[in-house]
Design an enzyme around this catalytic site. Structure first.
Site, PDB file in Angstrom:
ATOM      1  N   THR A  75       1.237  -1.783   0.284  1.00 40.31           N
ATOM      2  CA  THR A  75       0.258  -0.273   0.113  1.00 40.31           C
ATOM      3  C   THR A  75       0.449   0.977   0.063  1.00 40.31           C
ATOM      4  OG1 THR A  75      -1.922  -1.331   1.317  1.00 40.31           O
ATOM      5  CG2 THR A  75      -1.686   1.237   1.605  1.00 40.31           C
ATOM      6  N   CYS A 128      26.101   6.340   8.385  1.00 41.07           N
ATOM      7  CA  CYS A 128      25.109   4.700   8.336  1.00 41.07           C
ATOM      8  C   CYS A 128      26.296   4.094   8.856  1.00 41.07           C
ATOM      9  CB  CYS A 128      25.930   4.161   6.839  1.00 41.07           C
ATOM     10  SG  CYS A 128      24.370   5.118   5.979  1.00 41.07           S
TER      11      CYS A 128
HETATM   12  N1  PLP Z   1      22.422   7.002  -1.012  1.00 42.94           N
HETATM   13  C1  PLP Z   1      23.082   7.738  -1.125  1.00 42.94           C
HETATM   14  C2  PLP Z   1      24.319   8.846  -0.952  1.00 42.94           C
HETATM   15  C3  PLP Z   1      22.683   8.606   0.870  1.00 42.94           C
HETATM   16  O1  PLP Z   1      23.918   9.169   1.431  1.00 42.94           O
HETATM   17  C4  PLP Z   1      21.867   7.673   1.691  1.00 42.94           C
HETATM   18  C5  PLP Z   1      21.356   8.017   3.206  1.00 42.94           C
HETATM   19  O2  PLP Z   1      22.382   8.837   3.798  1.00 42.94           O
HETATM   20  C6  PLP Z   1      21.304   6.818   0.596  1.00 42.94           C
HETATM   21  C7  PLP Z   1      21.502   6.496   0.120  1.00 42.94           C
HETATM   22  C8  PLP Z   1      20.258   5.746   1.332  1.00 42.94           C
HETATM   23  O3  PLP Z   1      19.261   6.671   1.797  1.00 42.94           O
HETATM   24  P1  PLP Z   1      17.884   6.989   2.985  1.00 42.94           P
HETATM   25  O4  PLP Z   1      18.165   7.065   4.377  1.00 42.94           O
HETATM   26  O5  PLP Z   1      16.582   7.107   2.625  1.00 42.94           O
HETATM   27  O6  PLP Z   1      18.045   5.260   2.915  1.00 42.94           O
END
Ligand code: PLP
Length: 387
Positions: A239, A327
């Site tokens: 959804t 991350c």
């Molecule tokens: N790609 C890049 C270059 C990013 O900086 C990030 C997030 O830090 C992502 C992908 C992932 O995005 P999302 O946090 O929306 O999953």
């Protein structure tokens, strides 16, 4: 608090929340329902799709809403590579750059582990750029897909995407770019860029976390990763997050309406900040490309410190930033991105990233530069602050 970690996330803009509000409350219908509430939700979703398509310069049918940048990257890399392999089993290589976000890198590694692909990693130069020659060297008749990001999340380096995409196109290979950090700061017209797929994330732009977009050109086949009711033209079942789609469309439009003027203003502020830090902190090194970089990112190494200690000291002084990508935060391993730029592992541990959103001011950055000078000085004098 001066928040200089916008590459990690941004607050939801008021206009975005206001645009979303009806679809979280009175107009809460499921777009698949055949009654007036469902119809209203479906109409809002269609409108959001058209709005995003207008910004990207594509057709609404080429826009797939996802749960964010990570899902958009997964769908592009796995979905396109698997569809091409299904059509021709000889297509079993994917090309990525050495500085991709884990959402792309790990997707490629998954293809390698479970689907018989090989991953070709294109190196970057000392500024973090992929050259056309380096890409040409790894493209081959078995390449199913190229995925090279538009702008890097740790050092801000912008890739020559149009040139790289043109090269892939000459060889008949689809080209995906992760534009999660670029959107809102750089043009995202997919025709001008010449890309076949492009990922965007809402929360980097003033929309909420958990909404994203994948553009996929025309008839490019994509194997879905999430199966179910066949929403999003079968590409992404589940959804739909109607309010999220409306929010993302609103945020993207707002960001791109003033993009050129914003870029000009923030580049000036960023360069002032970079100059103040390089002049004031002995030995400080700017990482990434000096000119081809996101307006919103200033990233440094401060030899003789640890990035985490500088971060703690800066937070004590009211400046919030990051030691690398969100991350990778909390991990002691040197950033693979910085290592790929040829930066020594010990120096890479001293990295600090400052990233701005559209509300950044000169006063913020003057205060932040003064705080950096003081923080690096105190970490160097006192040694590493224990974690
Ligand atoms: N790609 C890049 C270059 C990013 O900086 C990030 C997030 O830090 C992502 C992908 C992932 O995005 P999302 O946090 O929306 O999953």
């Amino acid at each position: 608090m001066i928040f200089l970690d916008a590459a990690a996330t941004t607050p939801v803009r008021r206009e975005v929340l206001e645009a979303m509000w009806p679809y979280l409350t009175g107009e809460f219908g499921n777009p698949s329902s055949h009654h007036s509430l469902g119809d209203a939700a479906a109409a809002a979703l269609a409108e959001a799709r058209k709005t995003v398509a207008d910004v990207l310069g594509c057709r609404p049918g080429e826009v797939t809403f996802t749960s964010g940048g990570t899902e958009a990257d997964n769908l592009a890399v796995k979905g396109i590579a698997l569809a091409r392999q299904a059509a021709d089993p000889a297509l079993n290589r994917v090309v990525i750059s050495a500085v991709e976000h884990p959402a792309v890198e790990e997707s490629a590694r998954y293809l390698e582990r479970f689907h018989g692909f090989s991953v070709d990693v294109v190196p970057v130069d000392g500024a973090g750029r992929v050259t056309a020659d380096a890409l040409a060297a790894v493209l081959g008749p078995e390449t199913a897909l190229v995925s090279i990001m538009y702008a890097n999340n740790e050092v801000g380096t912008v890739q020559p995407v149009a040139e790289l995409a043109a090269l892939a196109r000459e060889r008949g290979v689809p080209f995906h770019t992760d534009a999660v950090q670029a959107a809102g700061w750089l043009p995202v017209d997919v025709k001008a860029l010449g890309v076949d797929a492009l990922s965007i994330s809402g929360h980097k732009l003033g929309a909420p976390k958990g909404c994203g977009v994948l553009f996929v050109r025309g008839r490019t086949r994509v194997e879905p990763l999430i199966h179910g009711g066949g929403q999003e033209r079968g590409r992404r079942s589940g959804t739909e997050n109607v309010a999220g789609a409306v929010g993302l469309a609103t945020a993207l439009t707002l960001a791109h309406a003033g993009q050129e003027a914003l870029t000009e203003r923030v580049v000036r502020l960023r360069d002032g900040f970079i100059g103040a830090v390089l002049d004031g902190v002995p030995g400080a090194v700017l990482t990434g490309h000096p000119a081809e970089r996101l307006p919103s990112v200033a990233s440094f190494c401060f030899p003789g410190t640890s990035g985490e200690s500088v971060l703690l000291e800066l937070e004590r002084q009211g400046v919030v930033c990051s030691s690398g990508s969100a991350c990778a935060a909390g991990s002691d391993a040197a950033s693979p991105v910085l290592l790929a730029l040829g930066i020594d592992a010990e120096i890479a541990q001293t990295a600090v990233r400052f990233s701005f959103d559209s509300s950044v001011t000169e006063a913020d950055l003057d205060a932040a530069a003064a705080a950096v000078l003081a923080a690096v000085g105190s970490v160097r004098t006192l040694g590493h602050v224990p974690k």
